[in-house]
Design a protein around this motif. Sequence first.
Motif, PDB file in Angstrom:
ATOM      1  N   GLY A  18       0.820  -1.203   0.000  1.00 26.97           N
ATOM      2  CA  GLY A  18       0.000   0.000   0.000  1.00 26.97           C
ATOM      3  C   GLY A  18       0.852   1.250   0.000  1.00 26.97           C
ATOM      4  N   LEU A  19       0.328   2.295  -0.634  1.00 21.36           N
ATOM      5  CA  LEU A  19       1.031   3.570  -0.756  1.00 21.36           C
ATOM      6  C   LEU A  19       0.088   4.696  -0.364  1.00 21.36           C
ATOM      7  CD1 LEU A  19       3.542   5.171  -1.814  1.00 21.36           C
ATOM      8  CD2 LEU A  19       2.466   5.108  -4.077  1.00 21.36           C
ATOM      9  N   MET A  20       0.546   5.571   0.534  1.00 19.94           N
ATOM     10  CA  MET A  20      -0.218   6.760   0.909  1.00 19.94           C
ATOM     11  C   MET A  20       0.120   7.892  -0.055  1.00 19.94           C
ATOM     12  SD  MET A  20       0.333   6.795   5.056  1.00 19.94           S
ATOM     13  CE  MET A  20       2.104   7.060   4.893  1.00 19.94           C
ATOM     14  N   LEU A  21      -0.883   8.649  -0.458  1.00 16.43           N
ATOM     15  CA  LEU A  21      -0.678   9.789  -1.344  1.00 16.43           C
ATOM     16  C   LEU A  21      -1.139  11.066  -0.657  1.00 16.43           C
ATOM     17  CD1 LEU A  21      -1.945   8.218  -4.701  1.00 16.43           C
ATOM     18  CD2 LEU A  21       0.382   8.280  -3.786  1.00 16.43           C
ATOM     19  N   GLY A  22      -0.501  12.166  -1.022  1.00 13.70           N
ATOM     20  CA  GLY A  22      -0.833  13.445  -0.409  1.00 13.70           C
ATOM     21  C   GLY A  22       0.242  13.950   0.528  1.00 13.70           C
ATOM     22  N   LEU A  23       1.428  13.316   0.480  1.00 14.82           N
ATOM     23  CA  LEU A  23       2.549  13.710   1.332  1.00 14.82           C
ATOM     24  C   LEU A  23       3.515  14.659   0.629  1.00 14.82           C
ATOM     25  CD1 LEU A  23       3.159  10.228   2.938  1.00 14.82           C
ATOM     26  CD2 LEU A  23       2.832  12.321   4.259  1.00 14.82           C
ATOM     27  N   GLY A  24       3.168  15.063  -0.591  1.00 12.35           N
ATOM     28  CA  GLY A  24       4.041  15.957  -1.343  1.00 12.35           C
ATOM     29  C   GLY A  24       4.785  15.266  -2.464  1.00 12.35           C
ATOM     30  N   GLU A  25       4.420  14.022  -2.756  1.00 14.48           N
ATOM     31  CA  GLU A  25       5.067  13.286  -3.833  1.00 14.48           C
ATOM     32  C   GLU A  25       4.647  13.840  -5.198  1.00 14.48           C
ATOM     33  OE1 GLU A  25       1.220  12.179  -2.882  1.00 14.48           O
ATOM     34  OE2 GLU A  25       2.902  11.635  -1.570  1.00 14.48           O
ATOM     35  N   THR A  26       5.517  13.697  -6.176  1.00 10.34           N
ATOM     36  CA  THR A  26       5.193  14.111  -7.537  1.00 10.34           C
ATOM     37  C   THR A  26       4.578  12.937  -8.294  1.00 10.34           C
ATOM     38  OG1 THR A  26       7.315  13.449  -8.507  1.00 10.34           O
ATOM     39  CG2 THR A  26       7.194  15.650  -7.507  1.00 10.34           C
ATOM     40  N   TRP A  27       3.977  13.256  -9.426  1.00 11.97           N
ATOM     41  CA  TRP A  27       3.416  12.192 -10.267  1.00 11.97           C
ATOM     42  C   TRP A  27       4.512  11.243 -10.739  1.00 11.97           C
ATOM     43  CZ3 TRP A  27      -1.249  12.205 -13.893  1.00 11.97           C
ATOM     44  CH2 TRP A  27      -2.389  12.638 -13.211  1.00 11.97           C
ATOM     45  N   GLY A  72      -4.321   5.197  -1.141  1.00  9.08           N
ATOM     46  CA  GLY A  72      -5.279   5.998  -0.391  1.00  9.08           C
ATOM     47  C   GLY A  72      -4.722   7.357  -0.016  1.00  9.08           C
ATOM     48  N   GLN A  73      -5.606   8.234   0.412  1.00  8.46           N
ATOM     49  CA  GLN A  73      -5.237   9.586   0.822  1.00  8.46           C
ATOM     50  C   GLN A  73      -4.639   9.569   2.222  1.00  8.46           C
ATOM     51  OE1 GLN A  73      -5.826  12.972  -0.641  1.00  8.46           O
ATOM     52  NE2 GLN A  73      -4.433  13.385   1.057  1.00  8.46           N
ATOM     53  N   TYR A  74      -3.466  10.162   2.376  1.00  7.83           N
ATOM     54  CA  TYR A  74      -2.896  10.335   3.712  1.00  7.83           C
ATOM     55  C   TYR A  74      -3.650  11.434   4.442  1.00  7.83           C
ATOM     56  CZ  TYR A  74       0.186  11.895   7.445  1.00  7.83           C
ATOM     57  OH  TYR A  74       0.682  12.274   8.672  1.00  7.83           O
ATOM     58  N   LEU A  75      -4.025  11.148   5.686  1.00  7.64           N
ATOM     59  CA  LEU A  75      -4.647  12.134   6.569  1.00  7.64           C
ATOM     60  C   LEU A  75      -3.866  12.131   7.873  1.00  7.64           C
ATOM     61  CD1 LEU A  75      -8.408  11.213   5.965  1.00  7.64           C
ATOM     62  CD2 LEU A  75      -7.178  13.183   5.021  1.00  7.64           C
ATOM     63  N   ALA A  76      -3.292  13.250   8.236  1.00  8.86           N
ATOM     64  CA  ALA A  76      -2.473  13.315   9.449  1.00  8.86           C
ATOM     65  C   ALA A  76      -3.341  13.073  10.679  1.00  8.86           C
ATOM     66  CB  ALA A  76      -1.791  14.673   9.549  1.00  8.86           C
ATOM     67  N   PRO A  77      -2.962  12.123  11.548  1.00  8.98           N
ATOM     68  CA  PRO A  77      -3.761  11.855  12.747  1.00  8.98           C
ATOM     69  C   PRO A  77      -3.816  13.037  13.712  1.00  8.98           C
ATOM     70  CG  PRO A  77      -2.248  10.038  12.284  1.00  8.98           C
ATOM     71  CD  PRO A  77      -1.845  11.173  11.401  1.00  8.98           C
ATOM     72  N   SER A  78      -2.773  13.874  13.713  1.00 11.56           N
ATOM     73  CA  SER A  78      -2.740  15.023  14.619  1.00 11.56           C
ATOM     74  C   SER A  78      -1.744  16.040  14.075  1.00 11.56           C
ATOM     75  CB  SER A  78      -2.328  14.589  16.030  1.00 11.56           C
ATOM     76  OG  SER A  78      -0.925  14.364  16.085  1.00 11.56           O
ATOM     77  N   PRO A  98       2.666  16.501   8.234  1.00 14.90           N
ATOM     78  CA  PRO A  98       1.472  17.163   7.687  1.00 14.90           C
ATOM     79  C   PRO A  98       1.108  16.646   6.304  1.00 14.90           C
ATOM     80  CG  PRO A  98       3.378  18.608   7.518  1.00 14.90           C
ATOM     81  CD  PRO A  98       3.824  17.414   8.315  1.00 14.90           C
ATOM     82  N   MET A  99      -0.177  16.650   6.032  1.00 19.88           N
ATOM     83  CA  MET A  99      -0.645  16.360   4.682  1.00 19.88           C
ATOM     84  C   MET A  99      -0.346  17.563   3.801  1.00 19.88           C
ATOM     85  SD  MET A  99      -4.523  15.756   3.382  1.00 19.88           S
ATOM     86  CE  MET A  99      -4.886  17.438   3.875  1.00 19.88           C
ATOM     87  N   ARG A 100       0.110  17.312   2.588  1.00 16.27           N
ATOM     88  CA  ARG A 100       0.466  18.393   1.670  1.00 16.27           C
ATOM     89  C   ARG A 100      -0.614  18.690   0.642  1.00 16.27           C
ATOM     90  NH1 ARG A 100       4.297  21.016   4.380  1.00 16.27           N
ATOM     91  NH2 ARG A 100       6.051  19.658   4.931  1.00 16.27           N
ATOM     92  N   ARG A 101      -1.418  17.667   0.316  1.00 15.67           N
ATOM     93  CA  ARG A 101      -2.375  17.879  -0.766  1.00 15.67           C
ATOM     94  C   ARG A 101      -3.494  16.852  -0.709  1.00 15.67           C
ATOM     95  NH1 ARG A 101      -3.166  16.728  -6.440  1.00 15.67           N
ATOM     96  NH2 ARG A 101      -1.518  15.164  -6.545  1.00 15.67           N
ATOM     97  N   TYR A 102      -4.718  17.315  -0.985  1.00 13.25           N
ATOM     98  CA  TYR A 102      -5.830  16.397  -1.213  1.00 13.25           C
ATOM     99  C   TYR A 102      -5.815  15.967  -2.678  1.00 13.25           C
ATOM    100  CZ  TYR A 102      -8.060  17.870   3.189  1.00 13.25           C
ATOM    101  OH  TYR A 102      -8.350  18.126   4.498  1.00 13.25           O
ATOM    102  N   LEU A 103      -5.898  14.679  -2.908  1.00 13.95           N
ATOM    103  CA  LEU A 103      -6.051  14.172  -4.265  1.00 13.95           C
ATOM    104  C   LEU A 103      -7.527  13.905  -4.513  1.00 13.95           C
ATOM    105  CD1 LEU A 103      -3.016  13.434  -3.464  1.00 13.95           C
ATOM    106  CD2 LEU A 103      -3.176  11.744  -5.293  1.00 13.95           C
ATOM    107  N   ALA A 104      -8.031  14.384  -5.630  1.00 17.11           N
ATOM    108  CA  ALA A 104      -9.435  14.174  -5.975  1.00 17.11           C
ATOM    109  C   ALA A 104      -9.656  12.727  -6.418  1.00 17.11           C
ATOM    110  CB  ALA A 104      -9.852  15.142  -7.079  1.00 17.11           C
ATOM    111  N   PRO A 105     -10.903  12.270  -6.395  1.00 18.87           N
ATOM    112  CA  PRO A 105     -11.174  10.878  -6.798  1.00 18.87           C
ATOM    113  C   PRO A 105     -10.656  10.525  -8.184  1.00 18.87           C
ATOM    114  CG  PRO A 105     -13.082  11.798  -5.671  1.00 18.87           C
ATOM    115  CD  PRO A 105     -12.112  12.929  -5.839  1.00 18.87           C
ATOM    116  N   ASP A 106     -10.664  11.489  -9.125  1.00 14.47           N
ATOM    117  CA  ASP A 106     -10.214  11.144 -10.477  1.00 14.47           C
ATOM    118  C   ASP A 106      -8.729  10.805 -10.521  1.00 14.47           C
ATOM    119  OD1 ASP A 106      -9.165  13.719 -10.211  1.00 14.47           O
ATOM    120  OD2 ASP A 106     -10.373  14.590 -11.817  1.00 14.47           O
ATOM    121  N   GLU A 107      -7.932  11.378  -9.617  1.00 17.04           N
ATOM    122  CA  GLU A 107      -6.517  11.014  -9.581  1.00 17.04           C
ATOM    123  C   GLU A 107      -6.335   9.569  -9.131  1.00 17.04           C
ATOM    124  OE1 GLU A 107      -3.329  13.840  -8.517  1.00 17.04           O
ATOM    125  OE2 GLU A 107      -4.954  15.137  -7.813  1.00 17.04           O
ATOM    126  N   PHE A 108      -7.167   9.137  -8.180  1.00 13.34           N
ATOM    127  CA  PHE A 108      -7.077   7.745  -7.737  1.00 13.34           C
ATOM    128  C   PHE A 108      -7.523   6.787  -8.839  1.00 13.34           C
ATOM    129  CE2 PHE A 108      -7.030   9.932  -3.648  1.00 13.34           C
ATOM    130  CZ  PHE A 108      -6.009   9.244  -3.006  1.00 13.34           C
TER     131      PHE A 108
END
Length: 513
Positions: free
Chosen positions: A427-436, A457-463, A468-478
């Motif tokens: 599994g890979l978390m996305l939204g941490l600032g990674e590039t395409w 899946g989308q990374y969401l910071a627990p606290s 920190p999360m860097r970006r929300y990815l929209a459903p179409d990116e997934f």
Amino acid sequence: MTAQGHEPRASQARTDAYPLQILELGRISYANAWQFQKLRHDSVLEGIVPDTLLLLEHDPVITMGRGGLPEHIYVTGEILAKKGIELFWVERGGMATYHGPGQLVAYPILHLRDRDLHAYMERLLDVLEATVEHFGVKAERSVHGPGLWVNGAKVASIGMAVRKWVSYHGIALNVSLDLSPFSLISPCGNPTERMTSLERECGKKIDLSDVQKVFVDNFLRVFGYYQKPDVGEGHPSWLVRHLPSEKEVRPVEHLVSGLGLHTVCQEAHCPNRHECFARGTSTFLVMGDICTRACRYCAVTKGHPKPLDPEEPSRVAEAVARLGLSTAVITSVTRDDVPDGGAGHFAAIVRAIREKSPQTHIELLVPDFQGKQESIERVCAASPDMFNHNIEAVRRIFAQVRPRADYDLSLRVLQKAASLGLRVKSGLMLGLGETWEEIAGTLRDLYDHGCRYLTLGQYLAPSSHHVPMRRYLAPDEFVHWKNVAMDMGFLDVASGPLVRSSYRASAMLERAL
């Protein structure tokens, strides 16, 4: 910030500006960019995401627009293939053109609110002209059609498409592009057309990223947009869940707690835990609820855990039997304090479940065991139906989120399990600032090391204390990344904002069996 981590810029032209999302895709194949354009066009049209500007470079490719003819290509497909140049016939306006590294390509996916195609074309030319002139080059527009010319040679092309008054396709500006492949075609149907680049006209090296920044500033100004921040107040609509009733959730919670067990659903603050509990499923967290590592993305408590409980395997098996699970997912905290990392404990749990519920399929989501071959072999010898070890992040970001782990070691864990004949998942978390480009590279790394099942899946910071999360990815990116992974050869992919490594694991495992 953009997908590449740049600070958003605001339009200075209007106070009634619209939001614009800017996605920097890096260097990407034409097929992948074309596919994503269509996905994003639908998302913009449906109001899921704001108007969007895609910025990228293409791998070498010739594209033929609606006006293109076979005679506009001077060589055979076999010769193009030998030169590493792809060919696509597409729905944009115009005829033949070439794209390659060193060319800034921009695909604006915008609501044309005034429904004026001529005005839209003129604004694109305004942006291109202002960008070129920033570098001291005087350009002429529309000499032989839509585009920009410098000293009689074409430096920028426009080929657009519009559906339901939302634009796609767009512009290409030659910055430091190798111009020789244009000799293979009749550019825009004009056999006498000469091509040039910004670098050639300036007589010096020009960094494409510098041109891109100027282009974006001009685009925001001319079109009257402001750049939408990647993280705003509150979650986007696609992350909002409707929770099931307490009556549906409590039976699983009571059963698990009554047997003295833990679930990763609760310990890791999984956003899907209420849904899974309501469906009578959960992912068991074994070997305690205290982890010996301090991964900066994880909500599980860190510290000094208690010794392993030899009775835990039988209690997990009892819970699986009482819940009547068709698939049991077992994971653990990382136990670097135990000589084998808990491998024997995992094996004992598999045996206990098989003895009590032989019809139940088992997925193990395991730590890296510090790369100890005998530990990995011991887990694999228990023959789980799915061996899962999460890579979690792309190589560049890996050490930031997993400071006591190693990207290549995790790949070797997956490779070892695959070599022993197991189904392998990661599994890979996305939204941490990674590039395409980094996402694509990580998928390739996973595939090359034997992984054939994947969760994204989308990374969401627990606290606020976590990365920190860097970006929300929209459903179409997934959706896009699922398509990319499946085209790469993965056998099954669960990809979505709320997907987690064990989310609906039973469905994936049932398809695999």
